[in-house]
Scaffold this active site. Sequence first.
Site, mmCIF file in Angstrom:
data_model
loop_
_atom_site.group_PDB
_atom_site.id
_atom_site.type_symbol
_atom_site.label_atom_id
_atom_site.label_comp_id
_atom_site.label_asym_id
_atom_site.label_seq_id
_atom_site.Cartn_x
_atom_site.Cartn_y
_atom_site.Cartn_z
ATOM 1 N N ASN A 250 4.564 -34.571 14.132
ATOM 2 C CA ASN A 250 5.287 -35.214 13.039
ATOM 3 C C ASN A 250 5.085 -36.719 13.144
ATOM 4 O OD1 ASN A 250 7.171 -35.463 10.859
ATOM 5 N ND2 ASN A 250 8.748 -36.079 12.349
ATOM 6 N N HIS B 81 7.079 -40.364 12.294
ATOM 7 C CA HIS B 81 8.424 -40.865 12.007
ATOM 8 C C HIS B 81 8.372 -42.393 11.918
ATOM 9 C CE1 HIS B 81 12.783 -40.793 11.935
ATOM 10 N NE2 HIS B 81 12.773 -41.769 12.816
ATOM 11 N N SER C 191 5.928 -43.695 14.890
ATOM 12 C CA SER C 191 5.610 -42.865 16.064
ATOM 13 C C SER C 191 5.070 -41.520 15.613
ATOM 14 C CB SER C 191 6.870 -42.578 16.890
ATOM 15 O OG SER C 191 7.610 -43.740 17.152
ATOM 16 N N ASP D 100 13.288 -35.260 15.692
ATOM 17 C CA ASP D 100 12.582 -36.505 16.065
ATOM 18 C C ASP D 100 12.657 -36.800 17.564
ATOM 19 O OD1 ASP D 100 12.057 -36.889 13.350
ATOM 20 O OD2 ASP D 100 13.895 -38.025 13.044
HETATM 21 C C1 GRF Z 1 6.765 -41.382 5.844
HETATM 22 O O1 GRF Z 1 7.460 -42.590 5.894
HETATM 23 C C2 GRF Z 1 6.888 -40.674 7.138
HETATM 24 O O2 GRF Z 1 7.000 -41.534 8.244
HETATM 25 C C3 GRF Z 1 8.172 -39.913 6.985
HETATM 26 O O3 GRF Z 1 8.171 -39.509 5.643
HETATM 27 C C4 GRF Z 1 7.393 -40.412 4.869
HETATM 28 C C5 GRF Z 1 6.367 -39.582 4.146
HETATM 29 O O4 GRF Z 1 5.632 -40.324 3.226
HETATM 30 N N1 GRF Z 1 8.239 -38.817 7.918
HETATM 31 P P1 GRF Z 1 4.365 -39.667 2.522
HETATM 32 O O5 GRF Z 1 4.863 -38.456 1.759
HETATM 33 O O6 GRF Z 1 3.401 -39.315 3.588
HETATM 34 O O7 GRF Z 1 3.838 -40.720 1.598
#
Ligand code: GRF
Length: 321
Positions: A109, A111, A138, A147
Amino acid sequence: MAEKARVAILISGRGSNMAALVYAAKAGDCPYEIVLVASNDPAAPGLALAEAEAIATCAHPHKGLTREAHDQIMHDAIVRSGAEYVVLAGYMRILSDGFVQKWADRMVNIHPSLLPKYKGLDTYQRALDAGDRVAGCSVHLVTPQLDDGPILAQTEVAILPGDDADSLASRILIAEHQLYPATLARYVTREADPEWILDQVRKRALALEETHERESFGSPGWRVGSEKTGKYFAYFTQKLHGEASVGLLVKTSGLDEQAALIDADPELYYAPKFYGKSGWIAIRLDLGRTDWDHIADWLAKSWRLVAPKRLTRMIDIADQF
Ligand code: GRF
């Protein structure tokens, strides 16, 4: 180049990280390919982009389903796609423990914070409110706690005077788009990375009783017994230009066993140059098919051949029954 790792991406919205991964995967030397983009929201804009790029998609709303039932539908679609890895990219669902377990060590994932700081939502404002000078993103392995899994990589992003949550978010997003494809590439090829292989050997060797690590002619080795009188039962070898690049040396009962092993599987086993005459055997660890339980067995067997009697006595007795 080795076969590419197959990756499924789960999204819920915009899908800009998904796009970054899709375009990174177009490079000929990228070690992964995207085989599926799946979403819990059929209206997720990222789905249209994936379709336009001729990637298989799947959308299944979660409404009216239990968490487990919805996760199972996603899981089945991922398995059908042939994916070996699951990449979460803005997937706004808490995952059931069962799903997380099925993809343990194969689900990552991204974050938008420097974990362990600011898990959950609203990460940008929380970083600003705290007066932080740097924020960032991260990439981590997914474990049942939100997370919280082991961090694979991070990028720091400076906070500028006058930043608000939106301006900070858009700068962090640029960093995300760099970090995610690069980290995934490194992760899916980790089994060919000598450092990762060494870690696997090390943790299994040091799990044996009274063992310690000591370098021998520049190679890590493991000894059983005291620091003073301990004996080596394994060495790690890494030859950059030799025929075999990464291997483990362990003791056999003697030259007959050594010869029989090489005869049975000449790709896996070879006689190590400097130790061969004493019955040590080398086991290749860089063939992409390492059975780590088998390696643990070998380490235990070799340990037992050199361990002091006081440590092996109980095992010897148990063996008689
Ligand atoms: C990103 O900010 C990511 O860090 C978080 O969700 C958002 C997703 O954005 N987990 P996208 O759909 O990839 O544009």
